[in-house]
Write a protein that holds these residues in place. Structure first.
Motif, PDB file in Angstrom:
ATOM      1  N   ALA A 161       0.880  -1.176   0.000  1.00 33.45           N
ATOM      2  CA  ALA A 161       0.000   0.000   0.000  1.00 33.45           C
ATOM      3  C   ALA A 161       0.915   1.224   0.000  1.00 33.45           C
ATOM      4  N   GLY A 162       1.348   1.576  -1.199  1.00 26.78           N
ATOM      5  CA  GLY A 162       2.300   2.678  -1.377  1.00 26.78           C
ATOM      6  C   GLY A 162       2.409   2.946  -2.862  1.00 26.78           C
ATOM      7  N   VAL A 163       3.595   3.333  -3.318  1.00 28.63           N
ATOM      8  CA  VAL A 163       3.736   3.644  -4.750  1.00 28.63           C
ATOM      9  C   VAL A 163       4.742   2.697  -5.418  1.00 28.63           C
ATOM     10  N   HIS A 164       4.814   2.824  -6.744  1.00 31.44           N
ATOM     11  CA  HIS A 164       5.503   1.840  -7.575  1.00 31.44           C
ATOM     12  C   HIS A 164       6.963   1.607  -7.173  1.00 31.44           C
ATOM     13  N   ASP A 197      -2.727  16.170  -0.432  1.00 35.23           N
ATOM     14  CA  ASP A 197      -2.715  14.735  -0.726  1.00 35.23           C
ATOM     15  C   ASP A 197      -1.815  14.403  -1.908  1.00 35.23           C
ATOM     16  N   CYS A 198      -1.110  13.273  -1.813  1.00 36.01           N
ATOM     17  CA  CYS A 198      -0.355  12.761  -2.967  1.00 36.01           C
ATOM     18  C   CYS A 198      -1.346  11.984  -3.841  1.00 36.01           C
ATOM     19  N   PRO A 199      -1.534  12.425  -5.093  1.00 40.79           N
ATOM     20  CA  PRO A 199      -2.543  11.766  -5.933  1.00 40.79           C
ATOM     21  C   PRO A 199      -2.208  10.309  -6.226  1.00 40.79           C
ATOM     22  N   TYR A 200      -0.928   9.956  -6.144  1.00 45.43           N
ATOM     23  CA  TYR A 200      -0.522   8.566  -6.426  1.00 45.43           C
ATOM     24  C   TYR A 200      -0.772   7.685  -5.204  1.00 45.43           C
ATOM     25  N   MET A 201      -0.341   8.155  -4.047  1.00 48.26           N
ATOM     26  CA  MET A 201      -0.561   7.381  -2.813  1.00 48.26           C
ATOM     27  C   MET A 201      -2.060   7.136  -2.607  1.00 48.26           C
ATOM     28  N   LYS A 202      -2.850   8.158  -2.945  1.00 46.55           N
ATOM     29  CA  LYS A 202      -4.281   8.068  -2.641  1.00 46.55           C
ATOM     30  C   LYS A 202      -5.060   7.258  -3.693  1.00 46.55           C
ATOM     31  N   ASP A 243      -2.793  -0.620  -7.184  1.00 47.49           N
ATOM     32  CA  ASP A 243      -3.098   0.158  -8.389  1.00 47.49           C
ATOM     33  C   ASP A 243      -1.769   0.443  -9.099  1.00 47.49           C
ATOM     34  N   LEU A 244      -1.614  -0.118 -10.285  1.00 46.36           N
ATOM     35  CA  LEU A 244      -0.324   0.021 -10.983  1.00 46.36           C
ATOM     36  C   LEU A 244      -0.058   1.448 -11.461  1.00 46.36           C
ATOM     37  N   GLU A 245      -1.080   2.299 -11.401  1.00 44.34           N
ATOM     38  CA  GLU A 245      -0.890   3.718 -11.766  1.00 44.34           C
ATOM     39  C   GLU A 245      -0.301   4.530 -10.613  1.00 44.34           C
ATOM     40  N   ALA A 246      -0.113   3.894  -9.461  1.00 47.16           N
ATOM     41  CA  ALA A 246       0.416   4.620  -8.297  1.00 47.16           C
ATOM     42  C   ALA A 246       1.915   4.856  -8.488  1.00 47.16           C
ATOM     43  N   GLY A 247       2.245   5.924  -9.206  1.00 41.78           N
ATOM     44  CA  GLY A 247       3.641   6.246  -9.502  1.00 41.78           C
ATOM     45  C   GLY A 247       4.179   7.289  -8.542  1.00 41.78           C
ATOM     46  N   CYS A 248       5.060   8.157  -9.035  1.00 39.20           N
ATOM     47  CA  CYS A 248       5.660   9.192  -8.187  1.00 39.20           C
ATOM     48  C   CYS A 248       6.293  10.216  -9.122  1.00 39.20           C
ATOM     49  N   SER A 249       6.008  11.491  -8.901  1.00 40.37           N
ATOM     50  CA  SER A 249       6.518  12.516  -9.826  1.00 40.37           C
ATOM     51  C   SER A 249       8.038  12.561  -9.821  1.00 40.37           C
ATOM     52  N   GLU A 292       5.862  16.696  -6.746  1.00 36.06           N
ATOM     53  CA  GLU A 292       4.804  17.671  -7.049  1.00 36.06           C
ATOM     54  C   GLU A 292       3.945  17.991  -5.828  1.00 36.06           C
ATOM     55  N   VAL A 293       3.997  17.151  -4.817  1.00 35.25           N
ATOM     56  CA  VAL A 293       3.176  17.372  -3.617  1.00 35.25           C
ATOM     57  C   VAL A 293       3.864  18.342  -2.652  1.00 35.25           C
ATOM     58  N   HIS A 294       5.177  18.190  -2.507  1.00 34.33           N
ATOM     59  CA  HIS A 294       5.908  19.037  -1.542  1.00 34.33           C
ATOM     60  C   HIS A 294       6.391  20.352  -2.147  1.00 34.33           C
ATOM     61  N   ASP A 295       6.780  20.290  -3.413  1.00 33.94           N
ATOM     62  CA  ASP A 295       7.435  21.465  -4.014  1.00 33.94           C
ATOM     63  C   ASP A 295       6.465  22.643  -4.162  1.00 33.94           C
TER      64      ASP A 295
END
Ligand code: 13P
Ligand code: SF4
Length: 314
Positions: A59-62, A264-269, A81-87, A173-176
């Motif tokens: 339960a996290g990202v790729h 919210d991180c759109p990937y984590m969520k 969800d395989l779309e759970a990436g990271c910017s 993209e979430v923190h910056d």
């Protein structure tokens, strides 16, 4: 299916299939409460390495699931969800990063764990925000170093260690997008609050912070501090553990924009309880890596784990 029933069914499946659920602090609170282990990137990698489960549901990202697969290649690693990436991972395609390395001969390469397994294969050592200082300081001051993909973390570590690492130009993209001006306003409205920030935030934000650290670092700081109020510059999911550990303290998240009081991180969520259930039931969304990528990416990952053990960082 409602959440309570899903939790029950996931527990039954876990037992039947010898599976575990690993969750990052940015997951929704229901998932954090149901997981077998909740932690930051480093702790999750350490758990993935030592588990004897046949299935790891991540339960996290790729990039986290890929790291788990490299560390535990005999387990089936499923990402709900395989779309759970990271910017950050997406900011550094392997071919472009290779060109960057070719432009800087004679440099050691440190990669933040938030990158693809392919990028890790081009790396001397991996780090997370929990151990980045110790990893950088494992090299002599004279050693030329490339750091990627997060330029904000790299810049922060340069300042702390007095190094001059060459930085890849990637950001989260979430923190910056968190704004120093907004935080100054929040500090004026909450003068007694301490600001805690993740090092993926922009330099202007980090300069304002009373504490800068990984998700687990921030969490420990708020739990151990005598202060009662905190402004939190990271992803909203962390608030769940903060409130659990310090129910009488007040936490105010730095919002990502004016339309919500969240970040919210759109990937984590993308990860939901239903998706966790579905992938565990059907054993779908498996993360696979070639043997070559596993063996090459494991070298820098294992160096990181070794230095973390030496410094007792968990
Ligand atoms: P941590 O290693 O601090 O948990 O960070 C992970 C992450 O993705 C931060 O955005
Ligand atoms: Fe990637 Fe940022 Fe999301 Fe972390 S919060 S997973 S760095 S996009």
């Amino acid at each position: 299916m409602d959440n309570m029933l899903l939790v029950k069914k996931i527990a039954e499946l876990k037992k039947k299939k010898n599976a575990i659920i690993l969750a990052h602090f940015y997951q929704t609170s229901d998932i954090q409460d149901m997981a077998d282990f909740v932690g930051d990137s480093l702790a999750l990698a350490q758990q993935a390495e030592k588990t004897d489960a046949d299935i790891i549901v991540f339960a996290g990202v790729h990039f986290m699931a890929e790291t788990a697969k490299a560390l535990n290649p005999n387990s089936k690693v499923l990402l709900p969800d395989l779309e759970a990436g990271c910017s950050l991972a997406e900011s550094a395609p392997a071919d472009k990063f290779k060109d960057f390395l070719d432009e800087h001969p004679g440099h050691k390469v440190i990669s933040y764990i938030n990158c693809t397994a392919a990028l890790k294969t081009m790396t001397d050592i991996v780090c997370t925000s929990s151990n980045a200082v110790q990893i950088v300081e494992s090299y002599d001051k004279e050693q030329k170093i490339i750091f990627g993909p997060d330029k904000n973390l790299g810049d922060y570590i340069n300042k702390i260690t007095g190094r001059n690492m060459v930085l890849w130009n990637g950001t989260c993209e979430v923190h910056d997008i968190l704004e120093a001006e907004k935080i100054v306003e929040m500090k004026i409205q909450n003068p007694e609050a301490k600001l805690v920030a993740h090092p993926e935030c922009a330099p202007a934000v980090l300069e304002l912070a009373d504490y800068v650290g990984s998700t687990s670092g921030i969490l420990n700081f708020t739990a151990n501090s005598d202060n009662q109020n905190f402004i939190v510059a990271t992803e909203s999911g962390i608030l769940h553990q903060m409130q659990k550990q310090s129910p009488n303290k007040k936490f105010i998240i730095v919002p990502s924009d004016e339309t919500c009081s969240c970040n919210d991180c759109p990937y984590m969520k993308l990860i939901t309880m239903q998706k966790i259930y579905d992938c565990l039931l059907n054993e779908t969304n498996e993360i696979t890596l070639t043997e070559d990528v596993i063996s090459k990416s494991l070298i820098p990952i294992n160096r990181m784990l070794e230095i973390s053990r030496k410094h007792k960082i968990i």
